[in-house]
Design a protein around this motif. Sequence first.
Motif, mmCIF file in Angstrom:
data_model
loop_
_atom_site.group_PDB
_atom_site.id
_atom_site.type_symbol
_atom_site.label_atom_id
_atom_site.label_comp_id
_atom_site.label_asym_id
_atom_site.label_seq_id
_atom_site.Cartn_x
_atom_site.Cartn_y
_atom_site.Cartn_z
ATOM 1 N N UNK A 290 0.797 16.523 -2.021
ATOM 2 C CA UNK A 290 2.128 16.177 -2.514
ATOM 3 C C UNK A 290 3.143 16.151 -1.367
ATOM 4 N N UNK A 291 3.058 17.122 -0.461
ATOM 5 C CA UNK A 291 3.977 17.168 0.674
ATOM 6 C C UNK A 291 3.782 15.970 1.595
ATOM 7 N N UNK A 292 2.553 15.500 1.713
ATOM 8 C CA UNK A 292 2.281 14.361 2.599
ATOM 9 C C UNK A 292 2.852 13.057 2.050
ATOM 10 N N UNK A 293 3.284 13.073 0.770
ATOM 11 C CA UNK A 293 3.817 11.863 0.145
ATOM 12 C C UNK A 293 5.277 12.009 -0.255
ATOM 13 N N UNK A 294 5.647 13.156 -0.813
ATOM 14 C CA UNK A 294 6.956 13.305 -1.449
ATOM 15 C C UNK A 294 7.958 14.125 -0.649
ATOM 16 N N UNK A 295 7.575 14.644 0.504
ATOM 17 C CA UNK A 295 8.512 15.445 1.301
ATOM 18 C C UNK A 295 9.506 14.543 2.025
ATOM 19 N N UNK A 296 10.573 15.141 2.528
ATOM 20 C CA UNK A 296 11.568 14.383 3.296
ATOM 21 C C UNK A 296 10.942 13.744 4.523
ATOM 22 N N UNK B 270 0.829 -1.208 0.000
ATOM 23 C CA UNK B 270 0.000 0.000 0.000
ATOM 24 C C UNK B 270 0.859 1.253 0.000
ATOM 25 N N UNK B 271 1.931 1.255 0.791
ATOM 26 C CA UNK B 271 2.795 2.436 0.815
ATOM 27 C C UNK B 271 3.481 2.642 -0.538
ATOM 28 N N UNK B 272 3.777 1.552 -1.257
ATOM 29 C CA UNK B 272 4.340 1.673 -2.601
ATOM 30 C C UNK B 272 3.329 2.344 -3.528
ATOM 31 N N UNK B 273 2.076 1.902 -3.470
ATOM 32 C CA UNK B 273 1.044 2.499 -4.326
ATOM 33 C C UNK B 273 0.830 3.972 -4.004
ATOM 34 N N UNK B 274 0.884 4.335 -2.733
ATOM 35 C CA UNK B 274 0.721 5.740 -2.345
ATOM 36 C C UNK B 274 1.899 6.568 -2.844
ATOM 37 N N UNK B 275 3.110 6.028 -2.712
ATOM 38 C CA UNK B 275 4.298 6.714 -3.218
ATOM 39 C C UNK B 275 4.182 6.932 -4.729
#
Length: 499
Positions: free
Chosen positions: A363-369, A323-328
């Motif tokens: 986007x920040x909730x997924x792609x931020x550091x 699931x985390x892969x799909x969200x990423x």
Amino acid sequence: MSFLEKPAPGSLLLDDTVPLTAMIEASQSLQSHTVSVCVCLLQVIRRYSDFDVLNNSLMVCGITLPLPPKKLIGNMDREFIAERQRGLQTYLDTITQHPLLCSSLPVKKFLDPNNYSANYTEIALQQVSMFFRSDPKWEVLEPLRDMGWRIRKKYFLVKSKEQTKERYLLSWVDLGPDKFLSDKDLQSAIKLLTSLSIPYLCPLLFSSTSESSALLIRPFSEKGSLRDHICKVKPRESYLKKYCNPKKSQGLELPHIKLYGRQILEGLKLLHDAGIFFGHLHTSNVLVDDGVCRLMDVENGMLGVPSALRPAFTQFRKINTTESIDVFCFGHLLYEMTYGRPPDSVPIEQYPPAPSTAVVSVLQSILSTEACKSGMPTVSALMQTPLFSDVQLQRSEKLQIKVPGRLKEALKAAKESLEKRLQEEQRLLHQHRRLTRAQSHHCSEEEKKKRKILARKVSTGFFVPSSGSGASSPPTCPSSPTPPSTTGTSVRLSLQLSL
């Protein structure tokens, strides 16, 4: 190998997403040529003319690549050879670091001819033709060469002899290293997908699997994928031509971002609720049909083929579930829908102006550091964000995929095996990074000075090291750690350059 033939015992299922690297180390004169030693996958001899052939095959991408021009006079001069090495190194770095070129067949074949010299289109055509002898319902119209990025997946335009005016997309693909379902369970799973009629999943009309490959037929869309729509290109063209340097790519308007994003999340939730792992979400695997987004290639996870973003999410230990892969992957897709291009790298801290702050928040909730270090939000949480919560869907009834109990258990076990393999790779990568940092610290000038001062104190008797302090150890760097496969394959290659 025939379509129904079993792979040779002990044969290696390659992960084509593992990046290859090459670094020129030295050169020497040999029969009016210059031999350069590089670091790469295998020991291979290459001349300058091979570079030229490679460069010509990559011209379709529309990018000017920095291949040094050939020189006929003075090409044995030492300064020229050194300059030529630097130029060729820059060229190798450019193609191996480009997200699309690095995984292309010409580059893979150039760096690793032992594993990538086969004519995959011809092999696929032979397999498909052999299969159609036993099922004459279908007829191949033409191969769709290089339409997709996967080296071991080929596409053909076909028609049914029962409906001669309709056109269908046939794909033939080798099974991959992440195939953890038994042959029987894989056949059952693909059969289940063929029987589905779900608005957010692209219908699969026909499928056939063997112990080494799979053949699948689905409707062909002349409008192309979501990425074709964003880049404003024709779907039948080469993917390098379409996506390497698109001239007219443009992000979507906010209403489409909201609607398409919500529909894609609905499709992901359907799969997750049924225990079906995907891992292959990107804009090329989404079709837009009458305003409805449909996920394509849902079977990829079951077939074991590696995700296009595997090198990216393997870097982050918190992205360790399906699931985390799909969200990423959804974060990458949302970025591309917003800005008209995929992100250059992740994590991302600064974002260009977006149609809404709600988009940037997701986007920040997924792609931020912070997100990459602490973990991904769930699909359900994303659906409840202000960006997607107010989207009105056409269908109000609850959709679900009914999976037989035995198959559900098999999918669960395969999912756990896939996650275990990923977590082991991430552990090795984390270990490699720690060793690399330790090596870098140990070899820094500051540490060398400290060790010299300490050595002088010991020699003059002003300091007596305690047992195990390591003060008397020689001031040398530790040996370089061997990187795991996820960091890229890098072994010796000899290049013979006709300058």
